[in-house]
Design a protein around this motif. Structure first.
Motif, mmCIF file in Angstrom:
data_model
loop_
_atom_site.group_PDB
_atom_site.id
_atom_site.type_symbol
_atom_site.label_atom_id
_atom_site.label_comp_id
_atom_site.label_asym_id
_atom_site.label_seq_id
_atom_site.Cartn_x
_atom_site.Cartn_y
_atom_site.Cartn_z
ATOM 1 N N GLU A 64 -9.874 2.031 -2.721
ATOM 2 C CA GLU A 64 -8.484 2.238 -3.132
ATOM 3 C C GLU A 64 -7.794 3.239 -2.211
ATOM 4 O O GLU A 64 -6.632 3.043 -1.826
ATOM 5 C CB GLU A 64 -8.449 2.739 -4.574
ATOM 6 N N VAL A 65 -8.518 4.303 -1.829
ATOM 7 C CA VAL A 65 -7.942 5.319 -0.951
ATOM 8 C C VAL A 65 -7.625 4.725 0.415
ATOM 9 O O VAL A 65 -6.545 4.940 0.981
ATOM 10 C CB VAL A 65 -8.893 6.519 -0.833
ATOM 11 N N LEU A 66 -8.561 3.964 0.964
ATOM 12 C CA LEU A 66 -8.340 3.366 2.275
ATOM 13 C C LEU A 66 -7.222 2.331 2.249
ATOM 14 O O LEU A 66 -6.467 2.198 3.214
ATOM 15 C CB LEU A 66 -9.642 2.727 2.775
ATOM 16 N N ALA A 67 -7.102 1.600 1.150
ATOM 17 C CA ALA A 67 -6.016 0.623 1.046
ATOM 18 C C ALA A 67 -4.660 1.317 0.975
ATOM 19 O O ALA A 67 -3.675 0.864 1.591
ATOM 20 C CB ALA A 67 -6.226 -0.258 -0.190
ATOM 21 N N ALA A 68 -4.587 2.435 0.233
ATOM 22 C CA ALA A 68 -3.312 3.147 0.120
ATOM 23 C C ALA A 68 -2.934 3.845 1.423
ATOM 24 O O ALA A 68 -1.747 4.043 1.708
ATOM 25 C CB ALA A 68 -3.393 4.169 -1.011
ATOM 26 N N ALA A 69 -3.941 4.243 2.229
ATOM 27 C CA ALA A 69 -3.678 4.964 3.479
ATOM 28 C C ALA A 69 -3.930 4.084 4.697
ATOM 29 O O ALA A 69 -4.309 4.584 5.755
ATOM 30 C CB ALA A 69 -4.555 6.222 3.547
ATOM 31 N N SER A 70 -3.702 2.792 4.562
ATOM 32 C CA SER A 70 -3.934 1.882 5.679
ATOM 33 C C SER A 70 -2.855 2.053 6.741
ATOM 34 O O SER A 70 -1.777 2.622 6.492
ATOM 35 C CB SER A 70 -3.956 0.436 5.183
ATOM 36 N N PHE A 94 5.895 2.972 5.942
ATOM 37 C CA PHE A 94 6.454 4.246 5.508
ATOM 38 C C PHE A 94 7.311 4.859 6.617
ATOM 39 O O PHE A 94 8.389 5.418 6.353
ATOM 40 C CB PHE A 94 5.297 5.185 5.133
ATOM 41 N N ALA A 95 6.826 4.746 7.856
ATOM 42 C CA ALA A 95 7.548 5.324 8.990
ATOM 43 C C ALA A 95 8.872 4.614 9.256
ATOM 44 O O ALA A 95 9.772 5.189 9.887
ATOM 45 C CB ALA A 95 6.668 5.269 10.240
ATOM 46 N N VAL A 96 9.000 3.385 8.825
ATOM 47 C CA VAL A 96 10.248 2.644 9.015
ATOM 48 C C VAL A 96 11.198 2.852 7.839
ATOM 49 O O VAL A 96 12.400 3.092 8.008
ATOM 50 C CB VAL A 96 9.953 1.141 9.214
ATOM 51 N N VAL A 97 10.661 2.779 6.625
ATOM 52 C CA VAL A 97 11.507 2.792 5.435
ATOM 53 C C VAL A 97 12.056 4.185 5.151
ATOM 54 O O VAL A 97 13.262 4.355 4.882
ATOM 55 C CB VAL A 97 10.710 2.260 4.219
ATOM 56 N N ILE A 98 11.219 5.209 5.210
ATOM 57 C CA ILE A 98 11.660 6.548 4.814
ATOM 58 C C ILE A 98 12.762 7.086 5.734
ATOM 59 O O ILE A 98 13.776 7.625 5.232
ATOM 60 C CB ILE A 98 10.460 7.507 4.752
ATOM 61 N N HIS A 151 -6.730 10.448 -6.781
ATOM 62 C CA HIS A 151 -7.705 11.335 -6.140
ATOM 63 C C HIS A 151 -8.482 12.184 -7.145
ATOM 64 O O HIS A 151 -9.170 13.120 -6.739
ATOM 65 C CB HIS A 151 -7.005 12.226 -5.114
ATOM 66 N N ARG A 152 -8.366 11.872 -8.433
ATOM 67 C CA ARG A 152 -9.178 12.514 -9.474
ATOM 68 C C ARG A 152 -9.104 14.037 -9.392
ATOM 69 O O ARG A 152 -10.115 14.729 -9.291
ATOM 70 C CB ARG A 152 -10.634 12.048 -9.392
#
Length: 449
Positions: free
Chosen positions: A26-32, A39-43, A140-141
Motif C-alpha cells: 500500500e505504501v509503495l502504491a501510494a508513493a509510486s 502530484f507535480a502537475v496537479v498541485i 502508516h500506523r
C-alpha cells in the motif's frame, strides 16, 4: 553510558515494530512514480489558480512563488523515493527512513499554505492538512508507541509557523497543530487495533478450519476402516455362500438319488449349510450395527436452539460473506435418534449445502426457522436460501448418495441427513422458493406429554 544504550534499544525496537505494522504494498502504491508525477502537475496548477485566478486571488491572497518553493522539498524527496523503489515489492530499513522526511515535507507544504494564505483561505488549507494527517496516520500506523511520523509532522508544523503572516495565522497553527497530531495518532491507533482484531479473527478462523480438517480426517479414517471391514465381510460372505451353494447342490442331488450318500456324510452337508447360514447372518447383523454408527436405539429429546446457534457460529466463521439468520418460534424440541450429535450433523450438512450452492454460485443469505407444525404438532425446521436452488430433474428424482452438482462434492450430505431424519421418524422435503433459491422442510416427532 548505560542510559543512551537503553534508549537506543527502545527506539530501535519501536522502529522495527513500526515497520512490521506497515503494509509495504500500500505504501509503495501510494508513493509510486506515477502518483508523484501527477502530484507535480496537479498541485502547481491548483496553486496557480488559487494565486492568480480572479476571485480566488482576493480570497486566498497566496504568494505563488513562495508557496511553490515550499512544494519543491516534498516533490524532490517524493520523486527520489519513487525512483529508488521503482519495481520493488518491499522496503528495506533505509527505505522506511527515507519515507519519513517525505511525509514531513508534505505536511510542511500544507501547513505553509495555511501560514501564507489570507485568513479565510487559510481555513480551507487547514481542512486539507487535517485530512492528510488522518490519512497518513491510518496508512502508516502512527501510535504513541511508534510516533516517528508524528514527530516529523510536529517538526514540519513548527517550521511552517515561522512563515505566519499575522498573529491570527500563528494562533490558527497553534490550535490546528495539536489537533492534526491527535488525529494522526488516533487514526493510526485505530488502524492498529483493527489489524490486531483482524489477525485474531484470522487465527481463530484458521483454528476452526484446522479442527474441521482434523474432524474430516478422522471421519475419512473411520470410513476407510469401515470400507475395509465391509470388503472383508463381502469376501467372507461370498465364501460362505459358495460353501452353502455347494452343499445345497449336493443335497438337491441326494433328493433325486436317495441313499446316494451315507448318513454321516448327509449330516455333514446339513451341518455345513447351517453353519454357513449362521456365519452370513452374524456378518449381516454386524454390518448393520456398524452402519448405525452412533445412532442409538431410542430417540432422545433434543433442544434445537443451542444446536442451531452452534451451527450458525461455526459456519459463520467458514462463510463470513453469508448471512445466516435464525428464528425460533416457541419451544424447539424434537425426538432424534443419536441425540445432539445426529441433530447437529443433519443441520450442519444442510446449511453447508445452502452456503456452497451448486459449486459455481452459493447463497448470500440462509434463513433457519424452527416452529411447531400447526396440523400435526411436530417440530418443523425450514432452511431456505437465495442461492441457485434445485434443478427440476433433481426434485423429481429421489435423494441418492454420490449425486451432486458440485465439482468436488460427494452428494453424501443431503443423502445422509435424509437417512438420519427418516431413522428418527421424520421427513425431509425439498423445493424451490418462489423468489429464488432452495428450501428444505424437515418434520420431526416431538416428545409426548
Amino acid at each position: 553510558m548505560r542510559l543512551p544504550v537503553r534508549w537506543r534499544l527502545i527506539v530501535q525496537n519501536a522502529f522495527k515494530r513500526w515497520t512490521r505494522s506497515q503494509d509495504a504494498r500500500e505504501v509503495l502504491a501510494a508513493a509510486s512514480l506515477q502518483a508523484w508525477l501527477s502530484f507535480a502537475v496537479v498541485i502547481p496548477a491548483v496553486l496557480a489558480l488559487a494565486a492568480l485566478a480572479p476571485g480566488a486571488r482576493d480570497f486566498f491572497k497566496l504568494p505563488f512563488r513562495t508557496s511553490l518553493a515550499c512544494l519543491v522539498p516534498a516533490l524532490a524527496v517524493g520523486i527520489a523515493f519513487a525512483l529508488l523503489h521503482r519495481g520493488r515489492q518491499r522496503l528495506e530499513t533505509w527505505g522506511w527512513l527515507c519515507l519519513l522526511p517525505g511525509i514531513a515535507t508534505l505536511h510542511f507544504f500544507l501547513a505553509s499554505l495555511m501560514a501564507l494564505a489570507a485568513m479565510p483561505g487559510a481555513l480551507v488549507f487547514a481542512a486539507g492538512l487535517l485530512f492528510t494527517a488522518g490519512y497518513h496516520g491510518r496508512m502508516h500506523r502512527v501510535a504513541p508507541s511508534q510516533p516517528f511520523v508524528a514527530l516529523g509532522t510536529a517538526v514540519a508544523l513548527g517550521l511552517a509557523a515561522l512563515l505566519s503572516r499575522t498573529e491570527q495565522h500563528l494562533a490558527l497553527l497553534a490550535v490546528l497543530s495539536p489537533l492534526a497530531l491527535l488525529l494522526e495518532l488516533y487514526a493510526g491507533s485505530f488502524a492498529l487495533e483493527h489489524d490486531r482484531a483482524r489477525a485474531e479473527t484470522e487465527q481463530l478462523r484458521a483454528a476452526v478450519q484446522a479442527q474441521l480438517l482434523e474432524q474430516q480426517e478422522r471421519d475419512v479414517g473411520r470410513l476407510s476402516q469401515a470400507l475395509v471391514q465391509i470388503l472383508g465381510y463381502n469376501h467372507d460372505i461370498n465364501n460362505a455362500l459358495m460353501s452353502v451353494s455347494a452343499a445345497a447342490d449336493m443335497l438337491s442331488v441326494m433328493g433325486v438319488q436317495r441313499n446316494a450318500l451315507p448318513r454321516a456324510e448327509f449330516e455333514e452337508l446339513v451341518r455345513e449349510v447351517n453353519e454357513g447360514l449362521t456365519r452370513i447372518r452374524d456378518m449381516v447383523v454386524e454390518i448393520r450395527q456398524k452402519g448405525r454408527r452412533s445412532v442409538s436405539s431410542e430417540p432422545e429429546n433434543v433442544d434445537l436452539v443451542p444446536v442451531l446457534e452452534s451451527v450458525r457460529t461455526s459456519l459463520g466463521w467458514r462463510f463470513p460473506d453469508v448471512a445466516i439468520e435464525l428464528q425460533v418460534e416457541g419451544p424447539a424440541k424434537a425426538l432424534v435418534r443419536g441425540g445432539v450429535t445426529t441433530m447437529r450433523r443433519v443441520v450442519e450438512n444442510l446449511v453447508l449445502n445452502a452456503c456452497e450452492g451448486n459449486g459455481a454460485r452459493g447463497a448470500a443469505k440462509v434463513d433457519i426457522t424452527a416452529r411447531t407444525e400447526p396440523y400435526s404438532g411436530r417440530l418443523e425446521l425450514l432452511i431456505a436460501d437465495d442461492g441457485p436452488g434445485f434443478a427440476p430433474e433433481k426434485l423429481e428424482a429421489p435423494i441418492e448418495g454420490l449425486s451432486t452438482t458440485k465439482p468436488h462434492g460427494t452428494g453424501l450430505g443431503l443423502y445422509t441427513s435424509e437417512c438420519l431424519i427418516r431413522a428418527s421418524g421424520g421427513t425431509l422435503e425439498r423445493g424451490n422458493r418462489p423468489t429464488g433459491g432452495a428450501q428444505l422442510r424437515i418434520l420431526l416427532p416431538r416428545e409426548l406429554r
